[in-house]
Design a protein around this motif. Structure first.
Motif, PDB file in Angstrom:
ATOM      1  N   GLU A 160       0.853  -0.966  -0.270  1.00  0.00           N
ATOM      2  CA  GLU A 160       0.460  -0.017  -0.416  1.00  0.00           C
ATOM      3  C   GLU A 160       0.688   1.034  -0.031  1.00  0.00           C
ATOM      4  OE1 GLU A 160      -3.533  -1.893   2.548  1.00  0.00           O
ATOM      5  OE2 GLU A 160      -2.122  -0.682   3.350  1.00  0.00           O
ATOM      6  N   LEU A 161       2.103   0.908   0.852  1.00  0.00           N
ATOM      7  CA  LEU A 161       2.500   2.333   0.257  1.00  0.00           C
ATOM      8  C   LEU A 161       3.373   2.809  -0.724  1.00  0.00           C
ATOM      9  CD1 LEU A 161       4.698   2.162   4.495  1.00  0.00           C
ATOM     10  CD2 LEU A 161       2.968   4.084   2.578  1.00  0.00           C
ATOM     11  N   ASP A 162       3.773   1.331  -0.553  1.00  0.00           N
ATOM     12  CA  ASP A 162       4.524   1.511  -2.740  1.00  0.00           C
ATOM     13  C   ASP A 162       3.387   2.090  -3.506  1.00  0.00           C
ATOM     14  OD1 ASP A 162       6.370   0.737  -1.436  1.00  0.00           O
ATOM     15  OD2 ASP A 162       6.522  -1.487  -2.181  1.00  0.00           O
ATOM     16  N   THR A 163       2.244   1.848  -3.354  1.00  0.00           N
ATOM     17  CA  THR A 163       1.454   2.053  -4.579  1.00  0.00           C
ATOM     18  C   THR A 163       0.935   3.159  -3.900  1.00  0.00           C
ATOM     19  OG1 THR A 163      -0.655   0.765  -3.617  1.00  0.00           O
ATOM     20  CG2 THR A 163       0.424   0.339  -5.412  1.00  0.00           C
ATOM     21  N   ASN A 164       1.256   4.217  -2.529  1.00  0.00           N
ATOM     22  CA  ASN A 164       0.713   5.290  -2.627  1.00  0.00           C
ATOM     23  C   ASN A 164      -0.782   4.789  -1.526  1.00  0.00           C
ATOM     24  OD1 ASN A 164       1.693   7.896  -1.750  1.00  0.00           O
ATOM     25  ND2 ASN A 164       0.667   9.094  -3.515  1.00  0.00           N
ATOM     26  N   GLN A 165      -1.202   3.958  -1.008  1.00  0.00           N
ATOM     27  CA  GLN A 165      -2.617   4.319  -0.507  1.00  0.00           C
ATOM     28  C   GLN A 165      -2.343   4.442   0.627  1.00  0.00           C
ATOM     29  OE1 GLN A 165      -4.747   0.800  -1.700  1.00  0.00           O
ATOM     30  NE2 GLN A 165      -3.239   0.330  -3.763  1.00  0.00           N
ATOM     31  N   LEU A 166      -1.787   5.396   0.821  1.00  0.00           N
ATOM     32  CA  LEU A 166      -2.039   6.042   2.271  1.00  0.00           C
ATOM     33  C   LEU A 166      -3.022   5.498   3.550  1.00  0.00           C
ATOM     34  CD1 LEU A 166       0.087   9.349   1.867  1.00  0.00           C
ATOM     35  CD2 LEU A 166       1.121   7.022   2.286  1.00  0.00           C
ATOM     36  N   GLU A 167      -4.423   5.712   2.953  1.00  0.00           N
ATOM     37  CA  GLU A 167      -5.438   5.789   3.935  1.00  0.00           C
ATOM     38  C   GLU A 167      -5.302   4.443   4.655  1.00  0.00           C
ATOM     39  OE1 GLU A 167      -7.153   7.349   5.007  1.00  0.00           O
ATOM     40  OE2 GLU A 167      -6.004   9.000   4.524  1.00  0.00           O
ATOM     41  N   GLU A 168      -5.880   3.721   3.146  1.00  0.00           N
ATOM     42  CA  GLU A 168      -5.167   2.082   3.561  1.00  0.00           C
ATOM     43  C   GLU A 168      -4.081   1.466   4.490  1.00  0.00           C
ATOM     44  OE1 GLU A 168      -5.647   3.272   0.641  1.00  0.00           O
ATOM     45  OE2 GLU A 168      -7.777   2.825  -0.518  1.00  0.00           O
ATOM     46  N   ALA A 169      -3.199   2.463   4.361  1.00  0.00           N
ATOM     47  CA  ALA A 169      -2.095   1.521   5.154  1.00  0.00           C
ATOM     48  C   ALA A 169      -1.860   2.036   6.022  1.00  0.00           C
ATOM     49  CB  ALA A 169      -0.638   1.983   4.516  1.00  0.00           C
ATOM     50  N   ARG A 170      -2.600   3.533   6.625  1.00  0.00           N
ATOM     51  CA  ARG A 170      -2.819   3.410   8.460  1.00  0.00           C
ATOM     52  C   ARG A 170      -3.366   2.656   8.654  1.00  0.00           C
ATOM     53  NH1 ARG A 170      -2.882   9.133   5.444  1.00  0.00           N
ATOM     54  NH2 ARG A 170      -1.038  10.395   6.552  1.00  0.00           N
ATOM     55  N   ALA A 171      -5.118   2.354   7.926  1.00  0.00           N
ATOM     56  CA  ALA A 171      -6.515   1.472   8.416  1.00  0.00           C
ATOM     57  C   ALA A 171      -5.088   0.203   9.347  1.00  0.00           C
ATOM     58  CB  ALA A 171      -7.454   1.086   7.718  1.00  0.00           C
ATOM     59  N   SER A 172      -4.836  -0.403   8.313  1.00  0.00           N
ATOM     60  CA  SER A 172      -3.906  -1.645   7.652  1.00  0.00           C
ATOM     61  C   SER A 172      -3.073  -1.737   9.462  1.00  0.00           C
ATOM     62  CB  SER A 172      -2.973  -2.319   6.900  1.00  0.00           C
ATOM     63  OG  SER A 172      -4.096  -2.364   6.073  1.00  0.00           O
ATOM     64  N   LEU A 173      -2.731  -0.134   9.369  1.00  0.00           N
ATOM     65  CA  LEU A 173      -1.321  -0.603  10.768  1.00  0.00           C
ATOM     66  C   LEU A 173      -1.896  -0.243  12.342  1.00  0.00           C
ATOM     67  CD1 LEU A 173       1.399   2.676   9.667  1.00  0.00           C
ATOM     68  CD2 LEU A 173       1.417   0.506  10.345  1.00  0.00           C
ATOM     69  N   ALA A 174      -3.222   0.094  11.544  1.00  0.00           N
ATOM     70  CA  ALA A 174      -3.865   0.062  13.090  1.00  0.00           C
ATOM     71  C   ALA A 174      -4.225  -0.540  13.455  1.00  0.00           C
ATOM     72  CB  ALA A 174      -5.431   1.286  13.011  1.00  0.00           C
ATOM     73  N   ASP A 175      -4.467  -2.252  12.569  1.00  0.00           N
ATOM     74  CA  ASP A 175      -5.120  -3.372  12.588  1.00  0.00           C
ATOM     75  C   ASP A 175      -4.196  -4.350  12.937  1.00  0.00           C
ATOM     76  OD1 ASP A 175      -7.965  -2.895  11.689  1.00  0.00           O
ATOM     77  OD2 ASP A 175      -7.279  -3.332   9.414  1.00  0.00           O
ATOM     78  N   LEU A 176      -2.448  -3.855  12.897  1.00  0.00           N
ATOM     79  CA  LEU A 176      -1.289  -4.718  12.808  1.00  0.00           C
ATOM     80  C   LEU A 176      -1.580  -3.932  14.656  1.00  0.00           C
ATOM     81  CD1 LEU A 176       0.907  -5.782  12.804  1.00  0.00           C
ATOM     82  CD2 LEU A 176       1.778  -4.090  11.573  1.00  0.00           C
ATOM     83  N   VAL A 177      -1.467  -2.905  15.077  1.00  0.00           N
ATOM     84  CA  VAL A 177      -0.891  -2.677  17.293  1.00  0.00           C
ATOM     85  C   VAL A 177      -2.272  -3.018  17.310  1.00  0.00           C
ATOM     86  CG1 VAL A 177      -1.297  -0.303  18.042  1.00  0.00           C
ATOM     87  CG2 VAL A 177      -0.108   0.130  15.649  1.00  0.00           C
ATOM     88  N   GLN A 178      -3.515  -3.611  17.085  1.00  0.00           N
ATOM     89  CA  GLN A 178      -4.272  -4.167  17.868  1.00  0.00           C
ATOM     90  C   GLN A 178      -3.982  -5.539  17.470  1.00  0.00           C
ATOM     91  OE1 GLN A 178      -8.544  -3.978  16.437  1.00  0.00           O
ATOM     92  NE2 GLN A 178      -9.714  -5.170  17.987  1.00  0.00           N
ATOM     93  N   ASN A 179      -3.453  -6.229  16.650  1.00  0.00           N
ATOM     94  CA  ASN A 179      -2.974  -7.584  17.266  1.00  0.00           C
ATOM     95  C   ASN A 179      -1.463  -7.215  17.531  1.00  0.00           C
ATOM     96  OD1 ASN A 179      -4.951  -9.018  14.804  1.00  0.00           O
ATOM     97  ND2 ASN A 179      -2.771  -9.352  13.517  1.00  0.00           N
ATOM     98  N   LEU A 180      -0.935  -6.360  17.586  1.00  0.00           N
ATOM     99  CA  LEU A 180       0.626  -7.003  18.951  1.00  0.00           C
ATOM    100  C   LEU A 180      -0.357  -6.363  20.216  1.00  0.00           C
ATOM    101  CD1 LEU A 180       2.861  -4.374  16.886  1.00  0.00           C
ATOM    102  CD2 LEU A 180       2.817  -6.890  16.948  1.00  0.00           C
ATOM    103  N   HIS A 181      -1.120  -6.023  20.123  1.00  0.00           N
ATOM    104  CA  HIS A 181      -1.628  -5.469  21.940  1.00  0.00           C
ATOM    105  C   HIS A 181      -2.379  -6.840  22.244  1.00  0.00           C
ATOM    106  CE1 HIS A 181      -0.901  -1.707  22.800  1.00  0.00           C
ATOM    107  NE2 HIS A 181      -1.978  -1.161  21.801  1.00  0.00           N
TER     108      HIS A 181
END
Length: 675
Positions: A460-481
């Motif tokens: 998503e970062l490579d294709t400049n899909q920043l909104e989707e990347a931020r949503a995925s990062l939020a899910d990743l943080v939740q997984n790490l918790h």
């Protein structure tokens, strides 16, 4: 019956030590009593009294009448040995009164025998004979062979003192045969000495010396000091008769040293009388009537002190002989009158008739004939006796092995306690594996998903899909918790396992008992399920939400919970195997906040506990489980942890076949220490 005195002494000391170590009161009392008797046989009377006085209050606390009677009887023997005949009779009659109330009559013959011996020492031959005949009758009823041999020996002594030496020999030899048959080396030595003195009186010094020397050899080998002193006295008298004056003095001196050592006053007077005879013997080159009188003076003091009529009679007769030889006729006559007066007291006409009519014509001879006829009709018992003896030897060997095992057990007791703790950890292993598997599965699954999400975020970062990347990062943080949360859960389980396996420091912590009980219930259940997949039970928790946190040692209370739950699951498992499908196993734990304490109950509807088992439930090493499935330490340790370590109570309620419920109560105010 004590046969080898030295071995019995060592075994008794070991029994006392072991019993004290495990707080076994009855074993300690019986060990002290037997140890006291061993000291009596070794003429160590002060040590004997000390042991018996320690044993008696224990027997009283246990309401053990037989033990109390044994102590009275042994004290009666000690008093007799020390010349205190009135006290001896008092103790012996106390013992007899108790024994006659008991259903077990096996100890009565020996009690009667001891009464007869004390009366004999007092010079009251009529009463002595009465009690000896009663003892003989009772001994044959209960087949007490050794007691029978004692009585026969003392009847021989009565014949001996009535100057019927050939008849005395007959009874001595019968007694000797029974003692050899029973392996009674102590009694064998006494019989040999009596036979030797009888041959001495008959005039056969060669046989007399041989038998007395055999007696001395056995007495020395078994540590019988009084027996040694008697044999040495008689050997000295035989040498005197043979004209071997130095050997006579040597043996008498050795005898006197032993008698002084064991406080045998009557025996000391006998030795002094023998020395007076030596110095009165005109054939002795160093004969001296003055010295003879000095020895008699010493003997008279002792005789008057112990009030022994037979000793005093003999001493006065000795005075008569010496003073007459010294031509002091008036003094000699005075002592002769005293001698005859005492003799009349000892040997009355009625007594002589009693001995002759009762003992000779009706009593003893008839009893002996009946005994011989009985033995002839029962020859087949001889083989059985041999088998019993072999069995006895095997039993003694097994007992020695068990005794050593007990010693080893005490030496490794602390290791066993730690082993029990580690065994409980073993019980936890399967449960821990089950409990830790869930958080580990979560960690694994969320880690795999997180790796995939990282790849997606990179795209998503490579294709400049920043909104989707931020949503995925939020899910990743939740997984790490979630990974962190389940990691902490796994860490807590491992920490609990480590705490359970370590030795307690006694440090108390604020602890949620609801959580602790719930944790150990599940761990114990899954641990048993890992061994038996077919096992299922309902787990019911009724926790008081208002329960205060308690300041306890968590790993110790955890061990208690684990033991109680393991027992509960074992009980319902056993009942499930015995019952049909209609049985529904159930294990329940409940907590309750009371005004001044916290209560925890562990209930199961399993096999239940009988009243007899309930009494022993908290004793160390007691278990109802099959061999290899329980050490018998779990509930004992649990009881100590709750009562001694935390100042609480651990009780059990149960109905056999229905249920068992363990109740823990911990005081909010009281704090205990556990070490």
């Amino acid at each position: 019956m004590v046969i080898s005195s030295n071995q019995a002494l060592a075994l008794s000391q070991e029994a006392v030590r072991l019993s004290e170590g495990i707080a076994y009161a009855k074993g300690e009392a019986e060990g002290l009593q037997t140890l006291g008797f061993c000291h009596i046989r070794r003429a160590e009377h002060d040590n004997a009294v000390s042991c018996l006085e320690k044993a008696f209050p224990i027997f009283q606390s246990l309401d053990d009448l037989k033990g109390q009677a044994d102590v009275w009887q042994y004290k009666g023997i000690i008093e007799r040995c020390q010349g205190n005949y009135a006290s001896s009779l008092e103790y012996l009659f106390k013992a007899l009164a108790i024994r006659e109330k008991l259903s077990n009559q096996e100890d009565i013959p020996l009690n009667l025998y001891d009464l007869g011996i004390t009366y004999k020492y007092l010079g009251s031959y009529s009463k002595a004979l009465n009690y000896l005949l009663k003892s003989l009758q009772e001994a044959r009823k209960v087949k007490a062979t050794l007691t029978e041999s004692y009585v026969l020996n003392n009847i021989g002594l009565i014949y001996y003192e009535s100057n019927e030496f050939n008849k005395a020999l007959s009874y001595y030899q019968q007694s000797l045969s029974l003692r050899k048959l029973s392996g009674d080396r102590w009694g064998e030595a006494g019989c040999l000495d009596n036979i030797g003195t009888a041959y001495y009186k008959i005039g056969d010094c060669a046989k007399a010396l041989a038998f007395c020397q055999q007696s001395l050899s056995i007495a020395e080998s078994i540590g019988d000091k009084k027996g040694q002193a008697n044999a040495l006295l008689h050997i000295g008298s035989i040498y005197l008769k043979l004209g071997s004056y130095e050997k006579a003095q040597l043996n008498w001196n050795r005898s006197q040293q032993i008698r002084v050592e064991i406080h045998d006053k009557k025996g000391q007077a006998d030795v002094l009388f023998s020395f007076s005879e030596l110095y009165c013997d005109k054939a002795y080159p160093k004969a001296d009537t003055t010295k003879a009188i000095e020895y008699l003076d010493e003997g008279l003091k002792i005789g008057e002190e112990i009030k022994a009529k037979d000793t005093l009679s003999k001493i006065h007769k000795g005075y008569y002989k010496v003073l007459k030889q010294a031509e002091r006729y008036q003094e000699a006559l005075l002592h002769y009158e005293k001698h005859t007066a005492l003799d009349k007291e000892i040997y009355s006409d009625a007594m002589s008739k009693k001995v002759i009519d009762l003992e000779i014509t009706r009593g003893i001879e008839k009893s002996i004939k009946e005994m011989e006829a009985f033995r002839r009709r029962n020859k087949e018992l001889a083989q059985l006796n041999e088998e019993i003896q072999e069995q006895k030897e095997r039993t003694e060997l097994q007992r020695d092995v068990l005794r050593k095992a007990l010693t080893d057990l005490k030496a490794t007791q602390s290791q066993l306690v730690q082993s029990e703790k580690m065994a409980s950890l073993g019980e936890l292993t399967a449960g821990i594996a089950h409990e830790i598997q869930n958080p580990l599965n979560f960690v694994t699954n969320f880690s795999e998903v997180s790796v995939e999400m990282c790849a997606e975020i990179e795209q998503e970062l490579d294709t400049n899909q920043l909104e989707e990347a931020r949503a995925s990062l939020a899910d990743l943080v939740q997984n790490l918790h979630k990974i962190q949360q389940h990691g902490h859960r796994a860490e807590a389980i491992v920490k609990g396992m480590l705490q359970h396996s370590r030795n307690s420091t006694g440090q108390k912590e604020e602890t949620d008992l609801n959580a602790l009980a719930n944790e150990y219930m599940r761990l114990a259940y899954h641990g048993l399920r890992a061994k038996d997949q077919s096992f299922n039970t309902a787990l019911i928790t009724r926790f008081d939400e208002k329960l205060h946190k308690m300041k306890v040692v968590p790993q110790e209370i955890g061990r208690v919970f684990l033991n109680l739950f393991n027992n509960a699951f074992y009980a319902v498992q056993q009942k499930q195997r015995q019952s049909g499908p209609e049985y529904k196993p159930e294990v329940r734990v409940s907590t309750r906040q009371l005004s001044d304490k916290v209560e925890v109950r562990v209930h199961d509807n399993g096999t239940g506990i009988g009243e007899k088992v309930k009494e022993k439930l908290f004793q160390p090493f007691f278990t109802t489980k099959p061999c290899g499935q329980g050490t018998g330490l779990g509930l004992s340790l649990s009881y100590d942890i709750i009562t001694k370590g935390h100042g609480g109570k651990l009780q059990v309620e149960s109905q056999e076949g229905e249920y068992t419920e363990f109740i823990i109560q911990l005081s909010i105010k009281k704090s205990g220490r556990y070490s």
